[in-house]
Design a protein around this motif. Structure first.
Motif, PDB file in Angstrom:
ATOM      1  N   GLY A   1      47.953  49.843  44.276  1.00  0.00           N
ATOM      2  CA  GLY A   1      48.403  51.986  43.695  1.00  0.00           C
ATOM      3  C   GLY A   1      49.755  51.144  43.428  1.00  0.00           C
ATOM      4  N   THR A   2      50.530  50.725  44.129  1.00  0.00           N
ATOM      5  CA  THR A   2      52.157  50.296  42.903  1.00  0.00           C
ATOM      6  C   THR A   2      52.368  50.255  41.847  1.00  0.00           C
ATOM      7  OG1 THR A   2      52.902  50.477  45.403  1.00  0.00           O
ATOM      8  CG2 THR A   2      54.091  49.610  43.310  1.00  0.00           C
ATOM      9  N   LEU A   3      51.411  49.751  41.283  1.00  0.00           N
ATOM     10  CA  LEU A   3      51.423  48.753  39.552  1.00  0.00           C
ATOM     11  C   LEU A   3      50.359  50.007  39.221  1.00  0.00           C
ATOM     12  CD1 LEU A   3      51.026  46.145  37.688  1.00  0.00           C
ATOM     13  CD2 LEU A   3      48.792  46.063  39.175  1.00  0.00           C
ATOM     14  N   TYR A   4      50.083  50.596  39.690  1.00  0.00           N
ATOM     15  CA  TYR A   4      48.694  51.310  38.565  1.00  0.00           C
ATOM     16  C   TYR A   4      49.944  52.744  38.259  1.00  0.00           C
ATOM     17  CZ  TYR A   4      44.810  49.465  39.271  1.00  0.00           C
ATOM     18  OH  TYR A   4      42.823  49.365  39.376  1.00  0.00           O
ATOM     19  N   ILE A   5      50.942  53.222  39.810  1.00  0.00           N
ATOM     20  CA  ILE A   5      52.080  54.192  39.357  1.00  0.00           C
ATOM     21  C   ILE A   5      52.473  53.401  37.810  1.00  0.00           C
ATOM     22  CG2 ILE A   5      53.850  55.392  40.378  1.00  0.00           C
ATOM     23  CD1 ILE A   5      52.618  54.996  42.829  1.00  0.00           C
ATOM     24  N   PHE A   6      52.839  52.211  38.206  1.00  0.00           N
ATOM     25  CA  PHE A   6      53.937  51.874  36.892  1.00  0.00           C
ATOM     26  C   PHE A   6      53.410  52.284  35.882  1.00  0.00           C
ATOM     27  CE2 PHE A   6      55.461  48.088  34.472  1.00  0.00           C
ATOM     28  CZ  PHE A   6      56.307  48.305  34.598  1.00  0.00           C
ATOM     29  N   LEU A   7      52.240  51.124  36.064  1.00  0.00           N
ATOM     30  CA  LEU A   7      51.479  51.582  34.505  1.00  0.00           C
ATOM     31  C   LEU A   7      50.880  52.928  33.908  1.00  0.00           C
ATOM     32  CD1 LEU A   7      48.629  48.947  35.004  1.00  0.00           C
ATOM     33  CD2 LEU A   7      51.069  47.986  33.497  1.00  0.00           C
TER      34      LEU A   7
ATOM     35  N   ILE B   1      56.984  44.156  41.785  1.00  0.00           N
ATOM     36  CA  ILE B   1      55.539  44.557  41.572  1.00  0.00           C
ATOM     37  C   ILE B   1      54.908  43.615  41.476  1.00  0.00           C
ATOM     38  CG2 ILE B   1      54.145  46.413  41.366  1.00  0.00           C
ATOM     39  CD1 ILE B   1      56.283  47.706  40.268  1.00  0.00           C
ATOM     40  N   GLY B   2      54.868  43.001  40.416  1.00  0.00           N
ATOM     41  CA  GLY B   2      54.251  41.837  40.212  1.00  0.00           C
ATOM     42  C   GLY B   2      53.849  40.952  40.530  1.00  0.00           C
ATOM     43  N   LEU B   3      55.713  40.131  41.175  1.00  0.00           N
ATOM     44  CA  LEU B   3      55.445  38.768  41.877  1.00  0.00           C
ATOM     45  C   LEU B   3      55.127  39.446  43.372  1.00  0.00           C
ATOM     46  CD1 LEU B   3      57.566  36.260  41.976  1.00  0.00           C
ATOM     47  CD2 LEU B   3      59.407  37.730  42.785  1.00  0.00           C
ATOM     48  N   GLY B   4      55.291  40.491  43.989  1.00  0.00           N
ATOM     49  CA  GLY B   4      55.050  40.831  44.994  1.00  0.00           C
ATOM     50  C   GLY B   4      53.702  40.917  45.387  1.00  0.00           C
ATOM     51  N   ASN B   5      52.797  41.481  44.180  1.00  0.00           N
ATOM     52  CA  ASN B   5      51.348  41.114  44.157  1.00  0.00           C
ATOM     53  C   ASN B   5      50.989  40.139  44.398  1.00  0.00           C
ATOM     54  OD1 ASN B   5      51.761  44.368  44.524  1.00  0.00           O
ATOM     55  ND2 ASN B   5      50.880  44.688  43.297  1.00  0.00           N
ATOM     56  N   GLY B   6      51.261  39.438  43.045  1.00  0.00           N
ATOM     57  CA  GLY B   6      50.865  37.236  43.452  1.00  0.00           C
ATOM     58  C   GLY B   6      50.789  36.569  44.035  1.00  0.00           C
TER      59      GLY B   6
ATOM     60  N   ALA C   1      39.435  51.182  44.694  1.00  0.00           N
ATOM     61  CA  ALA C   1      39.052  52.456  44.683  1.00  0.00           C
ATOM     62  C   ALA C   1      40.688  53.267  45.040  1.00  0.00           C
ATOM     63  CB  ALA C   1      37.987  53.307  46.102  1.00  0.00           C
ATOM     64  N   GLY C   2      41.053  52.829  46.390  1.00  0.00           N
ATOM     65  CA  GLY C   2      42.241  53.228  47.198  1.00  0.00           C
ATOM     66  C   GLY C   2      43.286  53.404  46.100  1.00  0.00           C
ATOM     67  N   GLY C   3      43.606  51.916  45.197  1.00  0.00           N
ATOM     68  CA  GLY C   3      45.551  51.549  44.284  1.00  0.00           C
ATOM     69  C   GLY C   3      44.906  53.110  43.393  1.00  0.00           C
ATOM     70  N   ALA C   4      43.555  53.712  42.839  1.00  0.00           N
ATOM     71  CA  ALA C   4      43.281  54.639  42.070  1.00  0.00           C
ATOM     72  C   ALA C   4      43.148  55.857  42.827  1.00  0.00           C
ATOM     73  CB  ALA C   4      41.791  54.878  41.470  1.00  0.00           C
ATOM     74  N   LEU C   5      43.187  56.344  43.939  1.00  0.00           N
ATOM     75  CA  LEU C   5      43.530  57.410  44.706  1.00  0.00           C
ATOM     76  C   LEU C   5      45.015  57.631  44.821  1.00  0.00           C
ATOM     77  CD1 LEU C   5      42.728  59.498  46.758  1.00  0.00           C
ATOM     78  CD2 LEU C   5      42.513  58.023  48.132  1.00  0.00           C
ATOM     79  N   VAL C   6      45.733  56.171  45.372  1.00  0.00           N
ATOM     80  CA  VAL C   6      47.458  56.299  45.162  1.00  0.00           C
ATOM     81  C   VAL C   6      47.595  56.126  43.630  1.00  0.00           C
ATOM     82  CG1 VAL C   6      49.661  54.892  45.289  1.00  0.00           C
ATOM     83  CG2 VAL C   6      47.543  54.731  47.253  1.00  0.00           C
ATOM     84  N   ALA C   7      47.897  56.633  42.843  1.00  0.00           N
ATOM     85  CA  ALA C   7      47.908  56.337  41.581  1.00  0.00           C
ATOM     86  C   ALA C   7      48.111  58.033  41.295  1.00  0.00           C
ATOM     87  CB  ALA C   7      47.416  55.644  40.668  1.00  0.00           C
TER      88      ALA C   7
END
Length: 394
Positions: free
Chosen positions: A221-227, A311-316, A347-353
């Motif tokens: 979700g953090t990544l989706y917000i950024f994008l 964000i990317g480094l942590g998600n990786g 789905a959760g990531g999309a909801l967060v975004a």
């Protein structure tokens, strides 16, 4: 890893994961040409992206139990074969309706990613599985990062249909590779398919499974917000240079690749929750540093995009260990767990975004965006800490 648990080569699973990610956006540079070719409204053509994502999420919910019941090999081969046929259908489609039908059929290839994770988990120990998943995650990031450039080149030289011809060729190649390397499962007492579906209830009732899935959902979700918001928030400081914006935004998936490689190197040496927690701490620290720079008046583009690399480094670092942890809750239902975790994460990531839209507008600056991303990352950190506590208690 003993011989009885030996699985297919890791390269096979990497290719399966890559081809599951590549169709998401490789053809997107061709969307205007597809709309023009069929005389269709662009919003209708855009269903080939949004609809693909929905069908992919639903497919993984069904494919997981099927792969547990009938084995990984037949499910993977069926999915890749259908993807190959659907790619040919897209390339030859005479109308927008036929094109969209075959495009949605392509989404079954998402099975390749979740089943690859299940194969890794059942053929490896918990920590070794997280290490291997790091390599798979790297390919999953590289494919969509390089895909649009390759797809745009194909479109420019041969036309938009060439993208789907390429998909068909890649599908046939991966199908041959999977057929040669994936072994049929040993015969065992058959369990009713309904018992695998009931496994969803067991997984959803597991606090450990929920903690890892929540961690992944807030991470994505953090990544989706950024994008979704980086272009409007940081675009004015780039003086309208879309090429420069694309290059800077590409630093985040590059960070994901680095984080995934670190996870593949260190996950086998430490408990799963260690790399997961390290990933969430890195993301929070990076975004907090970016927010402090913004509060101090820093306006250079790297004062924003530099911290966002975390964000990317942590998600990786997070995703391989979190996936391995979620799949370890019920090792006998690794496929079901992989499909459910993937669907809930997306789905959760999309909801967060989507929820971030309550706090962000087109006029929001980098400071507001950093605050919202940091809030999401902090919730992911809280879920990771809960997972650590559950692991230590058990």
């Amino acid at each position: 890893m003993n011989a009885s648990r030996a699985g297919p080569r890791l390269t096979t699973l990497i290719f399966l994961s890559a081809i599951a990610a590549l169709p998401v956006n490789m053809f997107t540079p061709s969307l205007p040409h597809i709309a023009q070719a069929f005389g269709a409204d662009f919003a209708l053509v855009n269903l080939s992206v949004a609809g693909f994502a929905v069908v992919a999420a639903l497919t993984q919910l069904v494919a997981g139990p099927l792969s547990d019941r009938y084995g990984r090999r037949p499910v993977v081969l069926a999915a890749v074969a259908l993807f190959t046929v659907a790619s040919v259908g897209c390339a030859l489609a005479p109308s927008i309706g036929v094109f969209l039908l075959f495009r949605l059929m392509q989404a079954v290839i998402a099975t390749g990613y979740s089943v690859s994770l299940a194969i890794i988990r059942e053929s490896s120990g918990e920590r070794e599985a997280a290490s291997k998943m790091g390599y798979v995650a790297s390919s999953w990031a590289i494919a969509p990062m390089a895909g649009p450039a390759f797809g745009g080149l194909l479109d420019q030289v041969f036309g938009w249909r060439a993208n789907f011809v390429a998909f068909a060729i890649l599908g046939a190649a991966v199908l041959a590779l999977a057929a040669a390397d994936l072994k049929a499962p040993p015969k065992s007492a058959a369990r009713p398919l309904a018992s695998y579906l009931r496994g969803y209830g067991d997984l959803l009732g597991s606090a450990r499974f929920g903690a890892y899935v929540l961690c992944m959902a807030f991470s994505i979700g953090t990544l989706y917000i950024f994008l979704g918001a980086a272009a409007s928030a940081a675009g004015p400081s780039l003086e309208g240079s879309s090429a420069r914006l694309g290059l800077l935004m590409g630093m985040v998936p590059a960070g994901f690749i680095v984080g995934s490689r670190l996870a593949s190197r260190y996950a086998a040496r430490y408990p799963l929750s260690t790399t997961v927690l390290a990933g969430r701490l890195l993301t929070c620290a990076g975004l907090l540093a970016g927010l402090l720079l913004s509060l101090c008046g820093a306006t250079h583009v790297f004062a924003f995009f530099g911290p966002c690399v975390f964000i990317g480094l942590g998600n990786g670092l997070t995703m391989p260990g979190a996936n391995a942890g979620a799949l370890s809750v019920r090792p006998d239902l690794a496929g079901t767990a992989a499909g459910l975790a993937a669907s809930l994460t997306l789905a959760g990531g999309a909801l967060v975004a989507s929820a971030s839209g309550l706090f962000l507008t087109e006029a929001s600056g980098t400071q507001a965006l950093l605050c919202v991303m940091l809030a999401s990352a902090t919730l992911g950190l809280a879920a990771a800490l809960y997972a650590v506590w559950l692991d230590r208690r058990s």
